[in-house]
Scaffold this motif. Sequence first.
Motif, PDB file in Angstrom:
ATOM      1  N   CYS A  78     -39.906-133.138  87.958  1.00 27.43           N
ATOM      2  CA  CYS A  78     -39.554-134.000  86.835  1.00 27.43           C
ATOM      3  C   CYS A  78     -40.334-135.297  86.914  1.00 27.43           C
ATOM      4  CB  CYS A  78     -38.044-134.278  86.862  1.00 27.43           C
ATOM      5  SG  CYS A  78     -37.504-135.279  85.470  1.00 27.43           S
ATOM      6  N   GLY A  79     -40.799-135.766  85.761  1.00 23.71           N
ATOM      7  CA  GLY A  79     -41.573-137.011  85.720  1.00 23.71           C
ATOM      8  C   GLY A  79     -40.768-138.190  85.234  1.00 23.71           C
ATOM      9  N   ALA A  80     -39.485-138.002  84.922  1.00 22.80           N
ATOM     10  CA  ALA A  80     -38.704-139.102  84.345  1.00 22.80           C
ATOM     11  C   ALA A  80     -38.404-140.157  85.410  1.00 22.80           C
ATOM     12  CB  ALA A  80     -37.408-138.556  83.766  1.00 22.80           C
ATOM     13  N   PRO A  81     -38.496-141.429  85.042  1.00 26.71           N
ATOM     14  CA  PRO A  81     -38.254-142.495  86.031  1.00 26.71           C
ATOM     15  C   PRO A  81     -36.808-142.532  86.500  1.00 26.71           C
ATOM     16  CG  PRO A  81     -38.607-143.424  83.821  1.00 26.71           C
ATOM     17  CD  PRO A  81     -38.938-141.978  83.739  1.00 26.71           C
ATOM     18  N   ASN A  82     -35.884-142.026  85.631  1.00 31.33           N
ATOM     19  CA  ASN A  82     -34.487-142.118  86.037  1.00 31.33           C
ATOM     20  C   ASN A  82     -33.984-140.857  86.758  1.00 31.33           C
ATOM     21  OD1 ASN A  82     -34.668-140.620  83.676  1.00 31.33           O
ATOM     22  ND2 ASN A  82     -32.582-141.152  83.018  1.00 31.33           N
ATOM     23  N   ALA A  83     -34.878-139.927  87.033  1.00 32.72           N
ATOM     24  CA  ALA A  83     -34.445-138.725  87.756  1.00 32.72           C
ATOM     25  C   ALA A  83     -34.103-139.122  89.186  1.00 32.72           C
ATOM     26  CB  ALA A  83     -35.562-137.686  87.738  1.00 32.72           C
ATOM     27  N   ARG A  84     -32.856-138.870  89.571  1.00 35.70           N
ATOM     28  CA  ARG A  84     -32.434-139.277  90.916  1.00 35.70           C
ATOM     29  C   ARG A  84     -31.207-138.460  91.321  1.00 35.70           C
ATOM     30  NH1 ARG A  84     -30.539-142.734  87.112  1.00 35.70           N
ATOM     31  NH2 ARG A  84     -28.324-143.319  87.307  1.00 35.70           N
ATOM     32  N   ALA A  85     -30.933-138.449  92.576  1.00 37.60           N
ATOM     33  CA  ALA A  85     -29.807-137.664  93.063  1.00 37.60           C
ATOM     34  C   ALA A  85     -28.507-138.253  92.531  1.00 37.60           C
ATOM     35  CB  ALA A  85     -29.799-137.653  94.586  1.00 37.60           C
ATOM     36  N   GLY A  86     -27.583-137.336  92.183  1.00 33.38           N
ATOM     37  CA  GLY A  86     -26.249-137.797  91.807  1.00 33.38           C
ATOM     38  C   GLY A  86     -25.983-137.825  90.325  1.00 33.38           C
ATOM     39  N   ILE A  87     -27.009-137.646  89.476  1.00 35.67           N
ATOM     40  CA  ILE A  87     -26.735-137.719  88.033  1.00 35.67           C
ATOM     41  C   ILE A  87     -26.558-136.323  87.452  1.00 35.67           C
ATOM     42  CG2 ILE A  87     -27.897-139.946  87.714  1.00 35.67           C
ATOM     43  CD1 ILE A  87     -30.273-138.375  86.507  1.00 35.67           C
ATOM     44  N   ILE A 113     -46.573-127.071  93.296  1.00 35.51           N
ATOM     45  CA  ILE A 113     -45.178-126.797  93.642  1.00 35.51           C
ATOM     46  C   ILE A 113     -44.480-126.144  92.454  1.00 35.51           C
ATOM     47  CG2 ILE A 113     -42.961-127.813  94.314  1.00 35.51           C
ATOM     48  CD1 ILE A 113     -44.447-129.887  95.866  1.00 35.51           C
ATOM     49  N   GLU A 114     -43.697-125.119  92.735  1.00 38.16           N
ATOM     50  CA  GLU A 114     -43.084-124.379  91.639  1.00 38.16           C
ATOM     51  C   GLU A 114     -41.913-125.135  91.019  1.00 38.16           C
ATOM     52  OE1 GLU A 114     -42.474-120.627  93.606  1.00 38.16           O
ATOM     53  OE2 GLU A 114     -44.078-119.721  92.394  1.00 38.16           O
ATOM     54  N   SER A 115     -41.783-124.971  89.673  1.00 40.21           N
ATOM     55  CA  SER A 115     -40.705-125.618  88.936  1.00 40.21           C
ATOM     56  C   SER A 115     -39.986-124.551  88.141  1.00 40.21           C
ATOM     57  CB  SER A 115     -41.283-126.695  88.007  1.00 40.21           C
ATOM     58  OG  SER A 115     -40.236-127.341  87.309  1.00 40.21           O
ATOM     59  N   TYR A 116     -38.642-124.525  88.254  1.00 38.06           N
ATOM     60  CA  TYR A 116     -37.851-123.454  87.660  1.00 38.06           C
ATOM     61  C   TYR A 116     -37.029-123.931  86.466  1.00 38.06           C
ATOM     62  CZ  TYR A 116     -39.187-120.783  91.738  1.00 38.06           C
ATOM     63  OH  TYR A 116     -39.919-120.130  92.681  1.00 38.06           O
ATOM     64  N   GLY A 117     -37.606-124.836  85.669  1.00 40.92           N
ATOM     65  CA  GLY A 117     -36.855-125.299  84.503  1.00 40.92           C
ATOM     66  C   GLY A 117     -37.275-126.705  84.144  1.00 40.92           C
ATOM     67  N   MET A 118     -36.421-127.337  83.351  1.00 40.96           N
ATOM     68  CA  MET A 118     -36.787-128.659  82.861  1.00 40.96           C
ATOM     69  C   MET A 118     -35.509-129.438  82.600  1.00 40.96           C
ATOM     70  SD  MET A 118     -39.289-129.311  79.672  1.00 40.96           S
ATOM     71  CE  MET A 118     -39.623-130.916  79.011  1.00 40.96           C
ATOM     72  N   MET A 119     -35.566-130.755  82.911  1.00 38.65           N
ATOM     73  CA  MET A 119     -34.461-131.638  82.536  1.00 38.65           C
ATOM     74  C   MET A 119     -34.913-132.387  81.291  1.00 38.65           C
ATOM     75  SD  MET A 119     -33.107-132.858  86.260  1.00 38.65           S
ATOM     76  CE  MET A 119     -34.687-133.078  87.075  1.00 38.65           C
ATOM     77  N   LEU A 120     -34.015-132.521  80.311  1.00 37.34           N
ATOM     78  CA  LEU A 120     -34.463-132.886  78.959  1.00 37.34           C
ATOM     79  C   LEU A 120     -34.177-134.339  78.587  1.00 37.34           C
ATOM     80  CD1 LEU A 120     -33.169-129.673  77.153  1.00 37.34           C
ATOM     81  CD2 LEU A 120     -35.503-130.140  77.932  1.00 37.34           C
ATOM     82  N   SER A 121     -35.081-134.887  77.787  1.00 37.19           N
ATOM     83  CA  SER A 121     -34.876-136.206  77.182  1.00 37.19           C
ATOM     84  C   SER A 121     -34.301-136.001  75.778  1.00 37.19           C
ATOM     85  CB  SER A 121     -36.204-136.954  77.078  1.00 37.19           C
ATOM     86  OG  SER A 121     -37.022-136.343  76.099  1.00 37.19           O
ATOM     87  N   GLU A 122     -33.875-137.088  75.151  1.00 33.99           N
ATOM     88  CA  GLU A 122     -33.318-136.986  73.794  1.00 33.99           C
ATOM     89  C   GLU A 122     -34.367-136.492  72.822  1.00 33.99           C
ATOM     90  OE1 GLU A 122     -31.204-140.364  72.369  1.00 33.99           O
ATOM     91  OE2 GLU A 122     -29.579-140.092  73.814  1.00 33.99           O
ATOM     92  N   GLU A 136     -28.694-138.703  80.677  1.00 28.67           N
ATOM     93  CA  GLU A 136     -27.707-138.734  81.757  1.00 28.67           C
ATOM     94  C   GLU A 136     -26.334-138.518  81.156  1.00 28.67           C
ATOM     95  OE1 GLU A 136     -27.981-141.958  84.576  1.00 28.67           O
ATOM     96  OE2 GLU A 136     -30.105-142.242  84.093  1.00 28.67           O
ATOM     97  N   LEU A 137     -25.649-137.493  81.655  1.00 27.05           N
ATOM     98  CA  LEU A 137     -24.317-137.184  81.139  1.00 27.05           C
ATOM     99  C   LEU A 137     -23.265-137.830  82.036  1.00 27.05           C
ATOM    100  CD1 LEU A 137     -24.950-133.407  80.395  1.00 27.05           C
ATOM    101  CD2 LEU A 137     -24.738-135.250  78.707  1.00 27.05           C
ATOM    102  N   PRO A 138     -22.053-138.028  81.480  1.00 22.72           N
ATOM    103  CA  PRO A 138     -20.984-138.622  82.307  1.00 22.72           C
ATOM    104  C   PRO A 138     -20.739-137.784  83.569  1.00 22.72           C
ATOM    105  CG  PRO A 138     -20.318-138.454  79.997  1.00 22.72           C
ATOM    106  CD  PRO A 138     -21.621-137.739  80.108  1.00 22.72           C
ATOM    107  N   ALA A 139     -20.267-138.447  84.600  1.00 21.39           N
ATOM    108  CA  ALA A 139     -20.109-137.803  85.910  1.00 21.39           C
ATOM    109  C   ALA A 139     -19.066-136.684  85.883  1.00 21.39           C
ATOM    110  CB  ALA A 139     -19.730-138.847  86.962  1.00 21.39           C
TER     111      ALA A 139
END
Lengths: 802, 359
Positions: A78-87, A113-122, A136-139
């Motif tokens: 993922c290239g998003a700046p807010n990609a981080r553990a816990g979200i 490096i292999e990537s198995y999907g994508m995390m999406l922006s609006e 980022e969805l609520p916890a």
Amino acid sequence: MKFTLSWLKEHLETDATLEEITFALTDLGLEVEGVSNPAERLAAFTVGEVVAAEKHPEADKLQVCCVVTSDGEKQIICGAPNARAGIKVVVAQPGDYIPGIDVTIKVGKIRGIESYGMMLSEREMELSDAHDGIVELPADVPVGARYIDVRPSDPVIEIAITPNRPDALGVAGIARDLAARGLGRIITPEIASVPGEDASPLAIYLAPDVATEACPFFVGRLIRGVKNGPSPQWLQDRLRAIGLRPISTLVDITNFLTFDRNRPLHVFDADKVHGPLTVRLAKPGESLKALDEKTYQFDGSETVIADTTGVESIGGVMGGLRTSCTEETVNVIVEAAYFDPIRTARTGRRLKINSDARYRFERGIDPAFTKAGMELATRMILDLCGGQAAEVTVAGAAPDTSRSYRLDPARVVSLVGMEIPRAEQVRILRELGFTPEDADEGTLQVGVPSWRPDVLGEADLVEEVARVASLTKLEGKPLARLAGVAKPTLTPIQRREAQARRQIAALGYNECVTYAFIDQEAAALFGGGGPEMQLENPISSEMSHLRPGLMPGLLRAAARNQARGFGDLALFEVGQSFQGGEPGEQRLVAAGIRVGHTGPRDPFGGRRPVDLHDARADLEAVLAAVGAPASSGIRRGAREWWHPGRSGVIGLGPKTVIGVFGELHPKVLAALDVKGPAVGFAAFLEAVPFARSRGTTRQALALSDFQSVERDFAFVLDAGIEAEAVLRAARGADKALIADVSVFDVFEGAKAEAQMGEGRKSIAIAVRLQPVDATLTEKQIEAVSAKIIGAVEKATGGTLRA
Amino acid sequence: MDGITELRDRYLGAIEAAGDEAALEAVRLSALGKKGEVSALMRSLGGMSAEERKTAGPALNALKDDLNTAILTARVRLADAALEARLATEWADVTLPPRPRAEGTIHPVSQVRDEVIAIFADLGFSVAEGPQVETDWYNFDALNIPGHHPARAEMDTFYMARAEGDNRPPHVLRTHTSPVQIRHMEANGVPCRVIAPGRVFRADYDQTHTPMFHQIEGLAIDRDISMANLKWVLEEFFSAFFGTSVKTRFRASHFPFTEPSAEVDIQCSWVGGQLKVGEGDGWLEVLGSGMVHPNVLRAAGVDPEQWQGFAFGMGIDRIAMLKYGIPDLRAFFDSDLRWLRHYGFAALDMPSIHAGVSR
């Protein structure tokens, strides 16, 4: 007009399905142009949780994330700046289609490096243009759940609003229609007025030139100490869903109320306003840089709001940049006013500004809602931006729109042709906000609500009842047939037009329909192109003038076909040509052209270039078909776009021209890019007289039992003598005996001159003699022959050819 | 009389053997000519006794008849043989393309117009017409579209240029055929049933719009005509026009000149990209209609308390496209010979109720 289903449900409590709602809207006259349901394009995406994120060894800006998904742990780059553990995030898995980037996801390698999907922006989900990070969805949302289940989506409905329905330019008004149809109950919240904390410091004046009509009512309010900034998510979502860009809380509130209640408002920064506000007509020459950053010049017909430094905004159309609200605004003036539809429309048209405010004011907003709109706006601003509201300043008063019309429920049934009980009619009108009262003879006296400026009489009330009762339910009822055999329905000229058209097609011509307006150059070639025939606003210079005839359009069509490789053409049109720019200065013409050869090459050698005699034969066939008298005479004198030596007109007497034929002038052909030869004809269908009440009986046919005799004569003539002169003289030699005269040979040119002398030619005619009393004797034949020769020689100065 | 038998056999043999007209004539002369053998015998009868003549006369006459009959038969035989021989040489290539004969065509707009006229004639509607350049009163005001009405701006009207000093409102190229309603009622009064086909103009040019197109207006005014009658008329019309039972759907709408107003859809289906009218559960918008607005009746000098009725307007080009599967409106006015030939109609294909309105 766009709105979302959940927005509608803030005004309408309903169990109806989306399908039932959209059907009802269209049936009510609020035609649904489209429904877009984000759920359809987002159904595949699920909730994931990032449990680990490490920098990609080969790329600074990429992270290798470990994401728990519905299918277990997956590695996703993922290239998003807010990609981080816990979200919690939105995950697209291999095989899913991403609408915002038009891509179907596959397992891939990113920098090794292999990537198995994508995390999406609006933006990737087409929720908004935001692409500065992944969603980022609520916890507390469960991993593996469908995205559309944790963030229920809201279908967007777009409807077309006819000009008579300003009330439906607000969601509350749409809800009212649906409730009247029986689709639910209105739950639009009551509006409480917000008392001011202090007296209003605002001074607002309505100048006399606007106070009676252009702007009779203006409510202003100062709210101090607001905090402007991005509006809350729900408000931004709502505006984005209908295609509006969130700007700031203050502006978003005005946009929200424009669409929620059809109540356009204006907010401006109080600290940028100098002195009292005056609503007046603009002064010619004044200008304003408006919110769209364009500068508009006024001619003095526009309603403007001005402070001591000049124009601040264009009433009902657009605000000015100078006093606009920004993130720094702390003191805000809110404006709710009533601007006259006609003047607003004219201003908008003249300045070419299309704004949501103009769109609404020119159709007519609810003047009685002005003050209520202000209270609603105040409440929202205080709730979302804080601050303290002063009292309102009111200038003028809401125009009185109260009126009522008589409605006869029986007439409704008669006009619509559907049984709608009186009680149901009353119910419908009540639900729509009308006030029906019982009146004389079973009729109703119906008061009209202030939000329906379009209702101006009984017919409008009939329409309200009919559309809510549902025209879809209408059942056809036979229209009584007229008694007896049907009468002809065409007028004589209409019949003549059809006869001409079918006759010309039967001659082998292809019918065209060309534009009634043509370019000036072509029009001028055919006697037109003048200012009286000019369009004020042509769509292009190719279509600037009414056509003075059908020839230019046909010749241009021929040129286009020649350019496509079709050299031999026979084209025709039957239509109106114009003599001037007044109604009725048009005449019905049937015109045709033949270009090139008589046909394609053939093995029989019959092909030849078209000539004027083809055109004449065609013209005569058309004139005969429409009933022109056989006595029509041919003479010269065709207009200047015809070949001067190879054209003629057919007339009835010296004045009435019923047709023209010949070769087109070579200059005209060159100007229109037509490769000749080209010949044409035009028949003026209205110029041919209509027979006076003619019986159907034909004249008795007189047949002679005695043998007819045919004799040939050849005359040597001046080359300039016309065949018609010979024919006329021969026919006149003995009208009783001579049944027919025809030309069967013309000998002219160099060879003829060599034999008969310079400037000479020979015409040979066949004369058929038909006796009625007895068989002709040789002596009688000789006598009539002598008369024929004498008559022709006398008329033409020629001699019998030896 | 053995001689006669011998003569008969000899000459019949010679006649049979004659190979052509000339040979046959030679045989005839040698037998029956002036100097012929049989003629000589006939002449010798004069020198015979009455007794001899009694038997020789009939025998010679019979011989003469037999020979003449045989000669005639032989003549026919020879003539037949000669004709056979000639015909055997007269071969022509019957597959050779003949002399070309031009086939004219009728434009789809004209054909469909005639179809519509034929159908409405059966329902008692006559044909009315009006000018293509109109005053703004007939085009707008009389149709309940005042100067400031948004519909005016939405109509994309073409205006005629006005000379300086001419302060009348500019004339327009009629934006619809509806002005004919007013002109017809003014001139002919009511009750009435008319259709008004004709060219109309709007300043719009793109994939599906041309600045000129064709409309057909319908108007029926009487004491008690209702919107339900309108629905019946339109369903009858569309069913006749498309040659299959067609249902319509009325949706409430707004036009300044009718009230109540309805957009009318016809039933259709899309199968494999092919539009089929009269089946399926799809709907296609084809026309606008409604009950004539009281203001319109008043403008035409008709008392709306006494009279009522419906009006509708639809595109001729559009229904032509639907019926005959013509894809592009712009091509209607391009006069491309290939298009005219492909989509055109034969000159004698005149639509009528008794012969049918579809080709």
